[in-house]
Enzyme design. Structure first.
Site, short mmCIF file in Angstrom:
data_model
loop_
_atom_site.label_atom_id
_atom_site.label_comp_id
_atom_site.label_asym_id
_atom_site.label_seq_id
_atom_site.Cartn_x
_atom_site.Cartn_y
_atom_site.Cartn_z
N MET A 103 0.82 -1.21 0.00
CA MET A 103 0.00 0.00 0.00
C MET A 103 0.86 1.26 0.00
SD MET A 103 -2.69 1.02 3.02
CE MET A 103 -1.42 0.83 4.28
N SER A 161 3.56 -6.82 2.09
CA SER A 161 2.34 -6.35 2.73
C SER A 161 1.13 -6.82 1.92
CB SER A 161 2.38 -4.83 2.89
OG SER A 161 1.42 -4.40 3.83
N GLN A 162 0.24 -5.91 1.51
CA GLN A 162 -0.97 -6.36 0.81
C GLN A 162 -0.65 -7.08 -0.50
OE1 GLN A 162 -3.22 -2.70 0.36
NE2 GLN A 162 -2.38 -2.29 -1.67
N ASP A 199 5.35 -5.68 14.77
CA ASP A 199 4.52 -4.95 13.81
C ASP A 199 3.51 -4.05 14.51
OD1 ASP A 199 2.91 -4.21 11.55
OD2 ASP A 199 3.60 -6.02 10.54
N HIS A 215 6.73 -3.24 10.70
CA HIS A 215 6.23 -3.68 9.40
C HIS A 215 7.18 -3.33 8.27
CE1 HIS A 215 3.07 -5.24 6.88
NE2 HIS A 215 3.07 -4.15 6.14
#
Length: 305
Positions: A40, A114-115, A232, A288
């Site tokens: 993102m 991530s995503q 995270d 993260h």
């Protein structure tokens, strides 16, 4: 007798030399191509993120072909689409890109950040050609998120707007179709709403029924590597990075993958993959997507070689 043998050996020498020469000239085996999907607020070629990762891989594995996915015609569109382009449309676009790339026809490894981790899993489940060999998810939220503590550009009005939108109506049709993060929003207090209205995550996680093709395609992976960031502060809950999530009906206690109904019912084949040694759970200290090049070299690169 000896002279006869020597004569036969001399006669065979040209053939032996040609065979040896052929072995010497045979090109060294090259690593499988690598496809990368960013997270993102990022883009395919950011020199501080995906561009940096691509350079590391190309340096450490000479000759490897790396495709860092770009969704849109330029880097600005690529970044904006990570917030506002329907994930199902993004996956279709990526499947088309991969199918049209001649470098990938023999198979490829995939690495999602991530995503991008759960998006590439959707590619594996929906688009088996060309074949994905190994999937490496670095901080991917495979059971979704329930919380949005921060996002890239903390002071950005986009982040504030997304938070408010998710709080007000993550499962409305308009929000689902136009806000990426809503498409993997998983409310443990509203499981029925999630199962009924999530247009992306509930589908790839088999929440509304079993798509045997999804299961078969995912199980074709050689390895499914999941990296969880042990400190995270962005992903809520971090357990989602290992396919765990909140126990249904509350948002305090989390359960690991092996205690979820998804695993126990084996709706995606994860239980069978786990027993076959295909699931790899890795933890790394840090927030993260914070990791060192040394960790990446020693822990992740071996899956690509």
């Amino acid at each position: 007798m000896w002279s006869v043998k020597m004569a036969a050996l001399r006669a065979a020498m040209p053939v032996l030399l040609l065979l040896l020469l052929g072995l010497c000239l045979e090109p060294a085996a090259t690593a499988a191509p690598l496809v990368i999907w960013h997270g993102m607020g990022d883009s395919c070629c950011n020199p501080m993120s995906m561009g940096y990762v691509q350079k590391i891989v190309e340096k450490k594995i000479p000759g490897i072909y790396v495709l860092s996915l770009k969704i849109g015609s330029n880097l600005i569109q690529d970044m904006e689409n990570s917030f506002f382009m329907n994930v199902n449309d993004q996956v279709r676009e990526v499947c088309s890109q991969l199918a049209a790339d001649p470098h990938l026809k023999g198979g490829y490894n995939a690495m999602g950040f991530s995503q991008g981790g759960q998006f590439l899993r959707a590619v594996a489940q929906r688009c088996p050609s060309p074949p994905m060999l190994n999937l490496i998810s670095i901080g991917g939220q495979h059971q979704g998120v329930y919380g949005f503590p921060r996002c890239p550009g903390e002071s950005s009005h986009i982040c504030d707007w997304i938070r408010k939108t998710l709080d007000l109506g993550a499962y409305t049709q308009a929000v689902q179709e136009h806000l990426v993060q809503a498409e993997y929003w998983h409310d443990p207090l509203k499981e029925e709403d999630y199962r009924k209205n999530s247009i992306f995550l509930a589908d790839i996680n088999q929440e509304r029924g079993i798509n045997e093709t999804y299961k078969k395609n995912l199980m074709a992976l050689k390895k499914f590597v999941m990296v969880k960031f042990l400190n995270d502060t962005m992903v809520d809950p971090p357990a989602s990075e290992w396919f765990g999530f909140y126990r249904s009906g509350q948002a305090k206690e989390t359960v690991p993958l092996q205690e979820t109904s998804l695993y126990k019912e084996d709706r995606l084949g994860l239980q069978e993959m786990d027993k076959a040694g295909k699931l790899v759970f890795l933890g790394v200290k840090g927030d993260h997507l914070h990791f060192s090049e040394e960790w990446f070299d020693t822990t992740i690169l071996p899956f690509l070689q």
